[in-house]
Structure formats: structure tokens, C-alpha cells
Design an enzyme around this catalytic site. Sequence first.
Site, mmCIF file in Angstrom:
data_model
loop_
_atom_site.group_PDB
_atom_site.id
_atom_site.type_symbol
_atom_site.label_atom_id
_atom_site.label_comp_id
_atom_site.label_asym_id
_atom_site.label_seq_id
_atom_site.Cartn_x
_atom_site.Cartn_y
_atom_site.Cartn_z
ATOM 1 N N HIS A 30 0.876 -1.195 0.000
ATOM 2 C CA HIS A 30 0.000 0.000 0.000
ATOM 3 C C HIS A 30 0.905 1.235 0.000
ATOM 4 O O HIS A 30 1.489 1.586 1.020
ATOM 5 C CB HIS A 30 -0.888 0.009 1.249
ATOM 6 C CG HIS A 30 -1.830 1.175 1.318
ATOM 7 N ND1 HIS A 30 -3.155 1.037 1.664
ATOM 8 C CD2 HIS A 30 -1.657 2.498 1.099
ATOM 9 C CE1 HIS A 30 -3.749 2.216 1.656
ATOM 10 N NE2 HIS A 30 -2.845 3.142 1.319
ATOM 11 N N HIS A 34 1.607 5.344 -1.659
ATOM 12 C CA HIS A 34 1.222 6.538 -2.438
ATOM 13 C C HIS A 34 2.474 7.130 -3.065
ATOM 14 O O HIS A 34 3.392 7.550 -2.342
ATOM 15 C CB HIS A 34 0.575 7.585 -1.524
ATOM 16 C CG HIS A 34 -0.697 7.105 -0.907
ATOM 17 N ND1 HIS A 34 -1.929 7.294 -1.496
ATOM 18 C CD2 HIS A 34 -0.936 6.413 0.239
ATOM 19 C CE1 HIS A 34 -2.873 6.756 -0.738
ATOM 20 N NE2 HIS A 34 -2.287 6.206 0.329
ATOM 21 N N LEU A 35 2.505 7.178 -4.383
ATOM 22 C CA LEU A 35 3.674 7.756 -5.071
ATOM 23 C C LEU A 35 3.375 9.117 -5.675
ATOM 24 O O LEU A 35 4.299 9.793 -6.140
ATOM 25 C CB LEU A 35 4.158 6.811 -6.181
ATOM 26 C CG LEU A 35 4.882 5.543 -5.735
ATOM 27 C CD1 LEU A 35 5.315 4.731 -6.956
ATOM 28 C CD2 LEU A 35 6.085 5.848 -4.857
ATOM 29 N N ARG A 36 2.070 9.509 -5.717
ATOM 30 C CA ARG A 36 1.684 10.819 -6.292
ATOM 31 C C ARG A 36 2.088 10.902 -7.764
ATOM 32 O O ARG A 36 2.250 9.915 -8.440
ATOM 33 C CB ARG A 36 2.287 11.991 -5.488
ATOM 34 C CG ARG A 36 2.183 11.863 -3.972
ATOM 35 C CD ARG A 36 0.774 11.791 -3.463
ATOM 36 N NE ARG A 36 0.724 11.954 -2.022
ATOM 37 C CZ ARG A 36 -0.275 11.516 -1.264
ATOM 38 N NH1 ARG A 36 -1.292 10.862 -1.792
ATOM 39 N NH2 ARG A 36 -0.265 11.715 0.029
ATOM 40 N N LYS A 40 -9.468 -0.424 -5.762
ATOM 41 C CA LYS A 40 -9.493 0.210 -4.434
ATOM 42 C C LYS A 40 -10.827 0.893 -4.190
ATOM 43 O O LYS A 40 -11.284 1.702 -4.995
ATOM 44 C CB LYS A 40 -8.361 1.248 -4.360
ATOM 45 C CG LYS A 40 -8.357 2.100 -3.095
ATOM 46 C CD LYS A 40 -7.777 1.353 -1.896
ATOM 47 C CE LYS A 40 -7.936 2.153 -0.616
ATOM 48 N NZ LYS A 40 -6.698 2.465 0.040
ATOM 49 N N HIS A 76 -10.497 1.029 1.941
ATOM 50 C CA HIS A 76 -10.277 2.001 3.025
ATOM 51 C C HIS A 76 -11.490 1.835 3.940
ATOM 52 O O HIS A 76 -12.578 2.310 3.628
ATOM 53 C CB HIS A 76 -10.169 3.431 2.482
ATOM 54 C CG HIS A 76 -9.892 4.434 3.559
ATOM 55 N ND1 HIS A 76 -8.712 5.136 3.655
ATOM 56 C CD2 HIS A 76 -10.631 4.824 4.629
ATOM 57 C CE1 HIS A 76 -8.736 5.910 4.727
ATOM 58 N NE2 HIS A 76 -9.895 5.745 5.327
ATOM 59 N N HIS A 90 -4.722 -0.755 5.918
ATOM 60 C CA HIS A 90 -4.309 -0.030 7.123
ATOM 61 C C HIS A 90 -5.260 -0.238 8.317
ATOM 62 O O HIS A 90 -5.910 0.687 8.773
ATOM 63 C CB HIS A 90 -4.081 1.458 6.867
ATOM 64 C CG HIS A 90 -5.085 2.125 5.960
ATOM 65 N ND1 HIS A 90 -6.433 2.052 6.164
ATOM 66 C CD2 HIS A 90 -4.904 2.888 4.858
ATOM 67 C CE1 HIS A 90 -7.031 2.733 5.215
ATOM 68 N NE2 HIS A 90 -6.148 3.249 4.404
ATOM 69 N N LEU A 128 -4.824 9.078 8.193
ATOM 70 C CA LEU A 128 -6.128 8.424 8.234
ATOM 71 C C LEU A 128 -5.970 6.973 7.809
ATOM 72 O O LEU A 128 -5.252 6.716 6.841
ATOM 73 C CB LEU A 128 -7.113 9.144 7.302
ATOM 74 C CG LEU A 128 -7.534 10.528 7.807
ATOM 75 C CD1 LEU A 128 -8.299 11.280 6.741
ATOM 76 C CD2 LEU A 128 -8.357 10.415 9.094
ATOM 77 N N ASP A 177 1.477 2.598 3.541
ATOM 78 C CA ASP A 177 0.645 3.799 3.392
ATOM 79 C C ASP A 177 1.519 5.049 3.446
ATOM 80 O O ASP A 177 1.070 6.111 3.882
ATOM 81 C CB ASP A 177 -0.453 3.853 4.458
ATOM 82 C CG ASP A 177 -1.610 4.770 4.043
ATOM 83 O OD1 ASP A 177 -1.631 5.220 2.878
ATOM 84 O OD2 ASP A 177 -2.478 5.037 4.896
ATOM 85 N N ALA A 182 -3.660 14.625 5.671
ATOM 86 C CA ALA A 182 -3.396 13.361 6.373
ATOM 87 C C ALA A 182 -2.344 12.560 5.636
ATOM 88 O O ALA A 182 -2.436 12.390 4.429
ATOM 89 C CB ALA A 182 -4.682 12.545 6.450
HETATM 90 O O1 DOR Z 1 -3.126 9.282 5.901
HETATM 91 C C1 DOR Z 1 -3.521 9.009 4.784
HETATM 92 N N1 DOR Z 1 -2.996 9.596 3.678
HETATM 93 N N2 DOR Z 1 -4.493 8.108 4.664
HETATM 94 C C2 DOR Z 1 -5.070 7.843 3.479
HETATM 95 O O2 DOR Z 1 -5.974 7.054 3.459
HETATM 96 C C3 DOR Z 1 -4.654 8.590 2.271
HETATM 97 C C4 DOR Z 1 -3.299 9.116 2.379
HETATM 98 C C5 DOR Z 1 -2.979 10.156 1.309
HETATM 99 O O3 DOR Z 1 -3.222 9.884 0.136
HETATM 100 O O4 DOR Z 1 -2.495 11.224 1.657
HETATM 101 ZN ZN ZN Z 2 -3.323 5.094 1.713
#
Ligand code: DOR
Ligand code: ZN
Length: 354
Positions: free
Chosen positions: A18, A20-22, A107, A144, A182, A227, A255, A271
Amino acid sequence: MIDTDPNRLVITRPDDMHLHLRDGEMLKAVAPISARHFARAIIMPNLVPPVVTLGDAVAYRERILRALEGSESPQSFEPMMTLYLTETTDPEDVAKAAASAIVKAVKLYPAGATTNSQSGVQNIDAVSPVLDRMAELGLPLCIHGEVTHDEVDIFDREAVFLETVLDPLRARHPELRIILEHVTTEEGVDYINGAAKNLAGTITTHHLMINRNQMLAGGIRPHYYCLPILKRRSHQEALRKAATSANKRFFLGTDSAPHTASTKETACGCAGCFTAPNTLSCLAHVFEEEGALPNLESFTSLNGADCYGLARNSETITLEKASEPVGYQSHLSVAGSERVAVFDPSVPLYWRVI
Ligand code: DOR
Ligand code: ZN
């Protein structure tokens, strides 16, 4: 595998299930960091606009691979793509995605649950045809797991989701393979352990390392805001037990979610914790504290691959315990001017990947 030297640990190269690479400059800055230690990662689709179709996923994967070109990462890195489920997702596009071998999951974000979840699902019944198709195809659904109603306290949102959304969903789609992402509560751990089949959970690095006291006691620390929100210590302990027990149903999904410092250190901060740079040091620390270093490999490198039906990685990485705390960069620069704070483990760390 424990080396004869108690200060060295050789494990199968890990996967981050899990991540996030943006996109854009942020992607260029963060992708090489995950590729340094991880062989593969399940890539989250919550871009703006989100990665909804197979075409979107193919294009995003190309951008990720381009961001890694020329980076110092000595080994290959496979981005395993996910599709962002919407109420208008086409089951046939999902079927093509499953056949493509580049998309490994879909997802589900309940609308409003987290960063860029505005296009998520409001009416879960609307996605039933897609879920039926996924069950036939054996394509997993990553969830999620939080409700978003105002009347539900933010600390209860995961537990309420299990009862009011996940349980009925599993009853309607018993053959659907589900990964509860998560997990942050004892209720979540118990729910996964109690399921007869088709359910596993990921656990983040930060939820193992800290609890809500570190975020809120003695000052508010926006870089710990994520989150699902950090819970009380007893939940952290339940997560530690689940993660370190070599239980096949639990595996690592960091995450790691980079946001610039300016968007976190503000009146309404984003978050996410950016744990990619020091995740393995943190995890070795947690597993050692729990007396479970031999189980680190199951959590980081075996259980996730097995759950997704992937071959286990053949390469290894070596962790070493130093006598002095290991130093690390507190911030990452993005495109020169912006900075992303690296997760502060709040305790000295001694393990590092060599
Ligand atoms: O803390 C978090 N950041 N929880 C998520 O579910 C998304 C993530 C984000 O993409 O920033
Ligand atoms: Zn996430």
C-alpha cells in the site's frame, strides 16, 4: 532468516502492499526511495483526477517507470497498479484490467474518507456488478475501511465500518477477495482473524510505531496526522501482536503518503505520514521490541505476495544493527523549493538496510 550474527538479518526483498507515489515532481522525488528497498508495491490510485480505468493505470505506470529511470536504485521495481472504484466503473474495463497483469486490485474509497476520495463510492449497492465480476475474476478489492458520517466519531469509524459496511458486503459477495487496508484497531484485527476466508489486512509502519498520545500529548504534531487516525495504545498493541506473529493474514502496507510540509503544518493539515525512507529501520525496531525479529520477513516479504498470489521475490536485503542510533535525513526536497518531512520514529533507531 537470522544470520549467525544477532546484529544482522537477511530477509527476502520486501514488497510494500500500500503505497502513495503521487505524480509529477513529487513522484520523481519519492519513487526512487521506495525502489531502493522494495521489489514491488501496490500503488494507490488517489491522484487528481483518480486512476479509474485500465488506460489511466497504464499511463500512470509509465510515468512511475519514467520517474525511476536514471535513479540510483540498483534493482528493478515493479509498480503494481490499482483502479479507483467509482459508481460508474465499467465491469468490462475491470475484466480487461485483470487480464492485463499490470492491475492487481481495485481500491474502494468511501466518498469523503480521506485524501482525494471525493470520487469514491457513496452508494455501495451501485458497485455490486463490478464486485461480482471481480469475484469471478479473482481480482482483490482493497478497502479504506472507515465510515464517513458526521455522527460517527472519527476514532470509531473503522469499527463502525466493519459492522455496517464490510460485514454485509462480505455476506453479499462471499467469493470476493478483500484486503482491509491499514487496519488500526483491535476490532479490525479480531474481525480479520474471525473471517472464514477471503480476508486479509495490511498494517502501516506508523500505526505500529506510535499511538495517538504521540500525536496529541504535549503539543499537536501534524506530521503524525494520518487516516485512519492513530488510536489509543491498546489498539497499537493489538496491531503489534498481529504484525509480529507471522499470521499469514497480516502484511505490510506502509501507506507512505507524502505531503509537502506546508500542507501539513497549517490550520487544516493533510493526512499522511511519509515513512518510505525509514520504514525498514522502524519495523526491525518494532519486531525486535516484540521479540519477533525472525517473523519480520513474513510480514514484509512473504505474506503479502502469498495473499496476492504472486511469486515471492528471489533477491534478499540485509539489515544491520549499529551500536549508535542511525541518522537519516529529516526532510526530502521536492523540485528544489518544497520539502516533505520524513516520519519521525520518536525513538532512536539502530537497524538499517545495508
Ligand atoms: O493518511 C492518509 N494519507 N491516509 C489515506 O488514506 C490517504 C493518504 C494520502 O493519500 O495522503
Ligand atoms: Zn493510503
